[in-house]
Write a protein that holds these residues in place. Structure first.
Motif, PDB file in Angstrom:
ATOM      1  N   ALA A 124      49.059  42.729  24.741  1.00 42.11           N
ATOM      2  CA  ALA A 124      49.942  41.641  25.167  1.00 42.11           C
ATOM      3  C   ALA A 124      51.351  41.808  24.608  1.00 42.11           C
ATOM      4  N   GLN A 125      51.451  42.417  23.417  1.00 40.60           N
ATOM      5  CA  GLN A 125      52.760  42.621  22.802  1.00 40.60           C
ATOM      6  C   GLN A 125      53.498  43.818  23.390  1.00 40.60           C
ATOM      7  N   ARG A 126      52.753  44.849  23.794  1.00 41.35           N
ATOM      8  CA  ARG A 126      53.379  46.131  24.140  1.00 41.35           C
ATOM      9  C   ARG A 126      53.529  46.379  25.641  1.00 41.35           C
ATOM     10  N   LEU A 127      52.685  45.767  26.474  1.00 44.56           N
ATOM     11  CA  LEU A 127      52.641  46.121  27.889  1.00 44.56           C
ATOM     12  C   LEU A 127      53.310  45.068  28.761  1.00 44.56           C
ATOM     13  N   ALA A 128      53.847  45.510  29.885  1.00 42.77           N
ATOM     14  CA  ALA A 128      54.429  44.589  30.863  1.00 42.77           C
ATOM     15  C   ALA A 128      53.320  43.775  31.527  1.00 42.77           C
ATOM     16  N   PRO A 129      53.639  42.554  31.983  1.00 41.79           N
ATOM     17  CA  PRO A 129      52.606  41.699  32.598  1.00 41.79           C
ATOM     18  C   PRO A 129      51.824  42.365  33.721  1.00 41.79           C
ATOM     19  N   ARG A 130      52.495  43.176  34.546  1.00 41.19           N
ATOM     20  CA  ARG A 130      51.776  43.789  35.672  1.00 41.19           C
ATOM     21  C   ARG A 130      50.713  44.775  35.180  1.00 41.19           C
ATOM     22  N   TRP A 131      51.016  45.476  34.078  1.00 41.10           N
ATOM     23  CA  TRP A 131      50.033  46.402  33.533  1.00 41.10           C
ATOM     24  C   TRP A 131      48.897  45.644  32.866  1.00 41.10           C
ATOM     25  N   LEU A 132      49.215  44.553  32.208  1.00 41.70           N
ATOM     26  CA  LEU A 132      48.164  43.719  31.616  1.00 41.70           C
ATOM     27  C   LEU A 132      47.209  43.220  32.686  1.00 41.70           C
ATOM     28  N   LEU A 133      47.774  42.746  33.798  1.00 39.82           N
ATOM     29  CA  LEU A 133      46.944  42.243  34.892  1.00 39.82           C
ATOM     30  C   LEU A 133      46.084  43.353  35.479  1.00 39.82           C
ATOM     31  N   ALA A 134      46.674  44.539  35.665  1.00 37.48           N
ATOM     32  CA  ALA A 134      45.924  45.656  36.235  1.00 37.48           C
ATOM     33  C   ALA A 134      44.759  46.063  35.335  1.00 37.48           C
ATOM     34  N   ILE A 135      45.003  46.121  34.034  1.00 34.20           N
ATOM     35  CA  ILE A 135      43.947  46.490  33.086  1.00 34.20           C
ATOM     36  C   ILE A 135      42.858  45.431  33.058  1.00 34.20           C
ATOM     37  N   ALA A 136      43.270  44.151  33.072  1.00 32.08           N
ATOM     38  CA  ALA A 136      42.301  43.064  33.042  1.00 32.08           C
ATOM     39  C   ALA A 136      41.413  43.085  34.282  1.00 32.08           C
ATOM     40  N   VAL A 137      42.014  43.312  35.450  1.00 31.50           N
ATOM     41  CA  VAL A 137      41.246  43.366  36.697  1.00 31.50           C
ATOM     42  C   VAL A 137      40.281  44.545  36.679  1.00 31.50           C
ATOM     43  N   ALA A 138      40.743  45.699  36.201  1.00 29.16           N
ATOM     44  CA  ALA A 138      39.874  46.883  36.131  1.00 29.16           C
ATOM     45  C   ALA A 138      38.718  46.647  35.157  1.00 29.16           C
ATOM     46  N   ALA A 139      39.014  46.036  34.012  1.00 36.45           N
ATOM     47  CA  ALA A 139      37.970  45.755  33.025  1.00 36.45           C
ATOM     48  C   ALA A 139      36.953  44.764  33.582  1.00 36.45           C
ATOM     49  N   PHE A 140      37.440  43.753  34.290  1.00 41.04           N
ATOM     50  CA  PHE A 140      36.549  42.770  34.894  1.00 41.04           C
ATOM     51  C   PHE A 140      35.674  43.429  35.963  1.00 41.04           C
ATOM     52  N   GLY A 141      36.257  44.317  36.748  1.00 34.75           N
ATOM     53  CA  GLY A 141      35.477  45.040  37.745  1.00 34.75           C
ATOM     54  C   GLY A 141      34.367  45.860  37.121  1.00 34.75           C
ATOM     55  N   LEU A 142      34.675  46.525  36.002  1.00 27.91           N
ATOM     56  CA  LEU A 142      33.650  47.275  35.278  1.00 27.91           C
ATOM     57  C   LEU A 142      32.583  46.327  34.746  1.00 27.91           C
ATOM     58  N   GLY A 143      33.015  45.153  34.273  1.00 25.53           N
ATOM     59  CA  GLY A 143      32.066  44.157  33.779  1.00 25.53           C
ATOM     60  C   GLY A 143      31.118  43.682  34.855  1.00 25.53           C
ATOM     61  N   ILE A 144      31.634  43.507  36.072  1.00 25.37           N
ATOM     62  CA  ILE A 144      30.785  43.102  37.198  1.00 25.37           C
ATOM     63  C   ILE A 144      29.743  44.177  37.492  1.00 25.37           C
ATOM     64  N   ALA A 145      30.182  45.436  37.496  1.00 26.67           N
ATOM     65  CA  ALA A 145      29.255  46.542  37.769  1.00 26.67           C
ATOM     66  C   ALA A 145      28.163  46.613  36.694  1.00 26.67           C
ATOM     67  N   LEU A 146      28.543  46.443  35.433  1.00 21.23           N
ATOM     68  CA  LEU A 146      27.552  46.478  34.353  1.00 21.23           C
ATOM     69  C   LEU A 146      26.602  45.289  34.444  1.00 21.23           C
ATOM     70  N   PHE A 147      27.140  44.121  34.786  1.00 20.91           N
ATOM     71  CA  PHE A 147      26.287  42.936  34.904  1.00 20.91           C
ATOM     72  C   PHE A 147      25.285  43.120  36.039  1.00 20.91           C
ATOM     73  N   ALA A 148      25.741  43.701  37.141  1.00 14.53           N
ATOM     74  CA  ALA A 148      24.839  43.977  38.265  1.00 14.53           C
ATOM     75  C   ALA A 148      23.718  44.917  37.850  1.00 14.53           C
ATOM     76  N   ALA A 149      23.997  45.777  36.865  1.00 18.00           N
ATOM     77  CA  ALA A 149      22.982  46.689  36.332  1.00 18.00           C
ATOM     78  C   ALA A 149      22.203  46.061  35.181  1.00 18.00           C
ATOM     79  N   ARG A 150      22.338  44.735  35.012  1.00 21.66           N
ATOM     80  CA  ARG A 150      21.657  43.964  33.965  1.00 21.66           C
ATOM     81  C   ARG A 150      22.097  44.376  32.564  1.00 21.66           C
ATOM     82  N   VAL A 151      23.394  44.639  32.424  1.00 25.73           N
ATOM     83  CA  VAL A 151      23.978  44.918  31.105  1.00 25.73           C
ATOM     84  C   VAL A 151      25.152  43.961  30.911  1.00 25.73           C
ATOM     85  N   PRO A 152      24.891  42.736  30.471  1.00 24.78           N
ATOM     86  CA  PRO A 152      25.988  41.775  30.267  1.00 24.78           C
ATOM     87  C   PRO A 152      26.873  42.202  29.096  1.00 24.78           C
ATOM     88  N   THR A 153      28.174  42.168  29.304  1.00 24.62           N
ATOM     89  CA  THR A 153      29.127  42.507  28.253  1.00 24.62           C
ATOM     90  C   THR A 153      30.289  41.523  28.281  1.00 24.62           C
TER      91      THR A 153
END
Length: 310
Positions: A124-153
């Protein structure tokens, strides 16, 4: 008071067919995103001390509750020695068996957030808002895939935590109009969940399948309440309010073991049995709060004052 209400919602969800426990936990995550990021702001000079402080706040009371529940055979797996060790290690428990008290998965997700807070704050201190949003969306997408595989994180529950994190970073104080609109939107969502075909799993456990779609529905539900939560954390709090808020943690930990233990003696399926269960839960929660949690917290606060960096 909000924390106590959320813990009470989890209790109600385990005594009725209402599926309101998961949204309550997600709102806890949102509150945690705010409070923990706010606490970390004062501990950035000593990240190990921050980790130690958070661990001492969460783990000792959890360990006491888990050990007692295991000894009383309050869970189907309690007779297995390995289940106790698995539960006490806590981290990673959401993705494996061994949850002795029935709610440990959420504490695992909470600990994962504690581990991630320094990295989130640095980003949050180092990155521009657009990069923060992109990383957050990518991380959330990975979280959805893991949850679908029954690995909640943590990644799957990231929107709730990041909403609270944003409350702190942006010092958001919504007005009464936005809070009213938030309540109206959440009420409309609740009405839709109760009446529209295919959405019953959001509100009633009989139809809940713990699918990705239904969990995302709960996530959308609590995000509608974000202005209400942001408003709530900016209100003054008196001693009684703080006492109820702190009582929410013992209440959350002990309610399911008490219900399971009580069900071996009396039925808790009818109204009378449920009222007895609620009374027993409150008695045990208050006893644990006064006898164990308060002394532990007083000790932690003394260590906090001694270790807190200038």
């Amino acid at each position: 008071m909000l924390r106590f209400i959320l813990a009470a919602m989890v209790v109600v969800s385990h005594l009725t067919s209402l599926n309101i426990g998961r949204p309550a936990v997600l709102l806890f995550f949102m509150l945690s995103g705010y409070w923990v990021s706010r606490l970390f702001a004062g501990w950035q000079a000593s990240v190990p001390a921050f980790y130690a402080s958070r661990t001492l706040r969460v783990w000792p009371l959890y360990a006491v509750t888990t050990l007692v529940a295991w000894l009383l055979h309050a869970h189907a797996e309690a007779v297995r020695p390995e289940s106790l060790w698995s539960a006490l290690t806590l981290l990673g428990l959401a993705a494996r068996s061994g949850d002795v008290i029935g709610v440990s998965w959420s504490l695992d997700i909470e600990l994962q957030f504690y581990l991630a807070v320094p990295l989130i704050a640095l980003a949050a201190q180092r990155l521009a808002p657009r990069w923060l949003l992109a990383i957050a969306v990518a991380a959330f997408g990975l979280g959805i895939a893991l949850f679908a595989a029954r690995v909640p994180t943590l990644l799957f529950y990231l929107p709730a935590f990041l909403a609270g994190f944003a409350f702190h970073r942006l010092h958001w104080q919504p007005g009464a109009g936005l809070v009213g609109a938030s309540l109206a939107a959440a009420a409309a969502f609740t009405l839709a969940a109760a009446t529209l075909p295919g959405l019953g799993g959001l509100l009633f456990k009989a139809e809940f399948t713990d699918s990705v779609a239904e969990n995302l529905g709960h996530m959308a539900w609590i995000l509608l309440l974000a202005p209400l939560v942001a408003w709530n954390i900016n209100q003054p709090s008196d001693r009684v309010d703080r006492w109820l808020g702190d009582l929410s943690y013992p209440l959350y930990l002990v309610h399911l073991p008490v219900v399971r233990l009580l069900s071996e003696v009396v039925p808790v399926t009818d109204t009378g049995g449920k009222l007895v269960a609620v009374a027993a839960i409150m008695v045990v929660s208050i006893a644990l709060f006064i006898g164990v949690d308060r002394p532990l917290e007083a000790r932690r606060q003394r260590l906090w004052r001694r270790a807190r960096p200038a």
